[in-house]
Design a protein around this motif. Sequence first.
Motif, PDB file in Angstrom:
ATOM      1  N   ILE A 177       0.833  -1.209   0.000  1.00  0.00           N
ATOM      2  CA  ILE A 177       0.000   0.000   0.000  1.00  0.00           C
ATOM      3  C   ILE A 177       0.865   1.256   0.000  1.00  0.00           C
ATOM      4  CG2 ILE A 177      -1.755   1.265   1.286  1.00  0.00           C
ATOM      5  CD1 ILE A 177      -2.776  -1.396   2.330  1.00  0.00           C
ATOM      6  N   GLY A 178       1.928   1.283   0.802  1.00  0.00           N
ATOM      7  CA  GLY A 178       2.811   2.446   0.809  1.00  0.00           C
ATOM      8  C   GLY A 178       3.533   2.636  -0.503  1.00  0.00           C
ATOM      9  N   GLY A 187      -4.251  11.338  -6.909  1.00  0.00           N
ATOM     10  CA  GLY A 187      -5.464  10.936  -6.225  1.00  0.00           C
ATOM     11  C   GLY A 187      -5.307   9.655  -5.441  1.00  0.00           C
ATOM     12  N   VAL A 188      -4.541   8.712  -5.990  1.00  0.00           N
ATOM     13  CA  VAL A 188      -4.308   7.458  -5.264  1.00  0.00           C
ATOM     14  C   VAL A 188      -3.612   7.733  -3.937  1.00  0.00           C
ATOM     15  CG1 VAL A 188      -3.137   5.232  -5.348  1.00  0.00           C
ATOM     16  CG2 VAL A 188      -4.216   6.137  -7.404  1.00  0.00           C
ATOM     17  N   VAL A 192      -5.168   6.949  -0.106  1.00  0.00           N
ATOM     18  CA  VAL A 192      -4.441   6.052   0.794  1.00  0.00           C
ATOM     19  C   VAL A 192      -4.028   6.784   2.063  1.00  0.00           C
ATOM     20  CG1 VAL A 192      -2.341   4.679   1.068  1.00  0.00           C
ATOM     21  CG2 VAL A 192      -3.654   4.542  -1.056  1.00  0.00           C
ATOM     22  N   GLN A 193      -3.540   8.010   1.939  1.00  0.00           N
ATOM     23  CA  GLN A 193      -3.088   8.748   3.119  1.00  0.00           C
ATOM     24  C   GLN A 193      -4.246   9.112   4.040  1.00  0.00           C
ATOM     25  OE1 GLN A 193       0.127   9.066   3.993  1.00  0.00           O
ATOM     26  NE2 GLN A 193       0.316   7.746   2.185  1.00  0.00           N
ATOM     27  N   LEU A 240       4.702   1.694   8.730  1.00  0.00           N
ATOM     28  CA  LEU A 240       5.613   1.284   7.667  1.00  0.00           C
ATOM     29  C   LEU A 240       5.158   1.831   6.319  1.00  0.00           C
ATOM     30  CD1 LEU A 240       8.042  -0.383   6.732  1.00  0.00           C
ATOM     31  CD2 LEU A 240       6.515  -2.362   6.535  1.00  0.00           C
ATOM     32  N   ALA A 241       3.849   1.859   6.076  1.00  0.00           N
ATOM     33  CA  ALA A 241       3.352   2.367   4.806  1.00  0.00           C
ATOM     34  C   ALA A 241       3.725   3.837   4.612  1.00  0.00           C
ATOM     35  CB  ALA A 241       1.830   2.199   4.733  1.00  0.00           C
ATOM     36  N   ARG A 242       3.677   4.643   5.660  1.00  0.00           N
ATOM     37  CA  ARG A 242       4.055   6.046   5.532  1.00  0.00           C
ATOM     38  C   ARG A 242       5.553   6.192   5.281  1.00  0.00           C
ATOM     39  NH1 ARG A 242       0.617  10.185   9.081  1.00  0.00           N
ATOM     40  NH2 ARG A 242       1.291  11.398   7.306  1.00  0.00           N
ATOM     41  N   ASP A 243       6.365   5.357   5.917  1.00  0.00           N
ATOM     42  CA  ASP A 243       7.805   5.400   5.651  1.00  0.00           C
ATOM     43  C   ASP A 243       8.113   5.020   4.214  1.00  0.00           C
ATOM     44  OD1 ASP A 243       8.257   6.170   8.240  1.00  0.00           O
ATOM     45  OD2 ASP A 243       8.748   4.148   8.963  1.00  0.00           O
TER      46      ASP A 243
END
Length: 393
Positions: A177-178, A187-188, A192-193, A240-243
Amino acid sequence: MFLRRPTKEVGTLPQWRLMWRQFRRHRLAMAGAAILIPVYFVAIFAEFFAPMSSSTANTSMTYAPPQVVRYSGEHGLHVYGYTTERDATTYAQTYTEDPTQVIEVGLFVHGDEYKLLGLIPSDIHLIGPVTKGEQFFLLGSDENGRDLLSRLIHGARVSLSIGLVGVAASFLLGMLIGGISGYFGGGVDNVVQRVIEFLMAIPTLPLWMALSAALPTDWGPLTRYFAITVLLSLIGWTGLARDVRGRFLSLREEDFVTAARLDGVGRLSIIFRHMIPSFASHIIASLSLAIPAMILGETSLSFLGLGLQAPAVSWGVLLEGAQNVRVVANAPWLLAPGVAVVVVVVAMNFFGDGLRDAADPYGSAGRARRKKPFWRGRAGRRASATINTATGR
């Protein structure tokens, strides 16, 4: 004729060697590794290291205090048995050490039968009473007369493995996802964020409690174990996704990514073959720091009675028996699983800090390495003397 002096061959070390060199300089990380490696080894072969089975009970020895291992030339390793008395008014049972009851203790003794790793049948235990069935409580016993040390060792397998399994599942979600969010952007990325921010805004413990309470009560221990692991993974992937998203935003404009795109490489291939390996060391460090959170999550849920439940054995399940202050005051050894959780979590944090410093030697952690200040070195003193000569001071 002049002979040419041989020159030393210059080579480059692989990245893992450079990381190992940097990791060895981190003393706390090495101490954490020295704790974690034996703990995981004992957890893997729990049946062998535990003196007895986790379900073996002696109902006449409830809340028995820990026994002290002694050595003498006559009996070798041994412990003393207990004589019990029950107060006629409070019905409290007191234990008195009886030197006449000598219980011989040996190494590699025969005891409860088990299957090592679920495959190899055996009855050999590292330490235990020479005569099977005798009183042997190195860490005391619980409310049912079960050996706390044996249950602590058996519970380590569940508590430590749930962190590894949960982190592995959250790793896949976070990377996928990240990576999609950071690579595609637009937009994606916004969608997600917003989802990640919504999940991170929810208080973690109440959310765990709500999801665990929704599990059917008739599920067995193994099914509930996997369910708790999935629940922890569904919440633990956001960090982890944000990193990963931040790394992808900075890497997608790099020359090697542009070259791969112009060469006709597919998007998934660019993500998994080119971008992710470029910061694999950072991912490893992040995962090592996420494992303690998973262990604490399982321990908290089991302690509150919403996670794993008996007959499953974990450190959280063992701590559930230490909720009563009066019981803890009379049997403080029931807090031993809490001490184990603290030691393992602190060791994992030290280990993760060392991996982070080794993976990013040029970051803030690398710049903070211990060095002598400029003015305390020989070059600093020489430069200071030159300045003083020039200024006449």
